[in-house]
Design an enzyme around this catalytic site. Structure first.
Site, short mmCIF file in Angstrom:
data_model
loop_
_atom_site.label_atom_id
_atom_site.label_comp_id
_atom_site.label_asym_id
_atom_site.label_seq_id
_atom_site.Cartn_x
_atom_site.Cartn_y
_atom_site.Cartn_z
N THR A 89 64.47 26.20 46.65
CA THR A 89 65.50 25.72 47.57
C THR A 89 66.67 25.18 46.77
O THR A 89 66.56 24.93 45.57
CB THR A 89 64.96 24.60 48.49
OG1 THR A 89 64.71 23.42 47.69
CG2 THR A 89 63.68 25.01 49.20
N ILE A 144 60.46 19.82 40.45
CA ILE A 144 61.77 19.17 40.50
C ILE A 144 62.82 20.05 39.84
O ILE A 144 62.72 20.39 38.66
CB ILE A 144 61.73 17.78 39.83
CG1 ILE A 144 60.58 16.94 40.43
CG2 ILE A 144 63.06 17.08 39.99
CD1 ILE A 144 60.62 16.82 41.94
N LYS A 145 63.84 20.37 40.62
CA LYS A 145 64.89 21.28 40.17
C LYS A 145 66.07 20.45 39.66
O LYS A 145 66.60 19.59 40.38
CB LYS A 145 65.31 22.16 41.34
CG LYS A 145 66.02 23.43 40.97
CD LYS A 145 66.17 24.31 42.22
CE LYS A 145 66.90 25.60 41.90
NZ LYS A 145 67.12 26.38 43.15
N ILE A 146 66.46 20.72 38.41
CA ILE A 146 67.45 19.91 37.71
C ILE A 146 68.51 20.81 37.09
O ILE A 146 68.17 21.85 36.51
CB ILE A 146 66.75 19.10 36.59
CG1 ILE A 146 65.63 18.24 37.16
CG2 ILE A 146 67.75 18.25 35.83
CD1 ILE A 146 64.79 17.61 36.09
#
Length: 221
Positions: free
Chosen positions: A27, A87-89
């Site tokens: 997402t 966790i998208k960083i």
């Protein structure tokens, strides 16, 4: 190659998982916005749907955050919502610092907005779960990001990095096939891109020939 669905719409996610066998979900803030629902409501719904599976769901932190400490605080909060969350960083210097902390503490990370092989090297060096080089944006502006993906895959193999390559912003079945040929671990696409990739006009042409033959054949038992 694994297929991840790039979406935050539950109707797309459930259909793609149950009928296409997608292996994960990614997402981003734009997907959350187009879902028409509040951020935490959307991600909680997705997390709950996959709670009895090992399907990874990449959830992006607030892109307004520019300091590692703030990214870490939000990422830790998100990680408590679902065991499936990755966790998208963003691949900035501070983002990579935050990702290193997560990786060392056992929180899975997906470092996104990667546009060069040199960025990808650091993503893998710090032990990130996923590296997401983008294809569609660069190609639309006259660049050759497919070649960057090829180089990243080669580098990862040279050094036996455990980080998996998720090729993102994929816009066509042709691009899916190209990155698969390079050995990319994963592609993430929108629902319509996958749908189009399953189609060829020649399949319909051939099937019409067979229908015509079938209809002219005695098939009674």
């Amino acid at each position: 190659m694994k297929y991840f669905l790039d979406s935050a719409k539950m109707e797309e996610i459930t259909y793609a998982y149950e009928n296409w066998g997608v292996d994960g979900v990614t997402t981003n803030p734009r997907h959350i916005m187009t879902s028409g629902k509040p951020f935490y409501s959307v991600i909680a719904e997705i997390g709950d749907y996959f709670k009895d599976t090992d399907v990874p769901v990449s959830v992006e932190i607030d892109p307004n955050l520019t300091k590692a400490d703030d990214m870490i605080a939000m990422g830790r909060k998100l990680s408590t919502i679902s065991k499936n969350f990755v966790i998208k960083i963003p691949c900035t210097e501070q983002g990579l610092c935050a990702a290193k902390v997560f990786n060392e503490s056992g929180i899975r990370t997906n470092v996104t907005l990667v546009f060069s092989a040199s960025q990808a090297i650091q993503v893998a060096r710090i032990g990130s779960t996923y590296c997401s080089p983008f294809v569609g944006w660069g190609e639309a502006n006259g660049e050759f990001p497919i070649e960057t993906v090829k180089r990243i895959v080669e580098i990862y193999r040279n050094y036996d990095f455990a980080t998996e390559v998720i090729v993102a912003a994929v816009r066509s079945g042709k691009q899916i096939a190209e990155v698969a040929g390079f050995g990319a671990d994963i592609t993430t696409c929108g629902y319509a891109v996958y749908e189009d990739s399953f189609f060829s006009p020649y399949t319909g042409f051939g099937n019409d020939i067979f229908i015509n033959a079938w209809d002219q054949t005695d098939t009674t038992e």
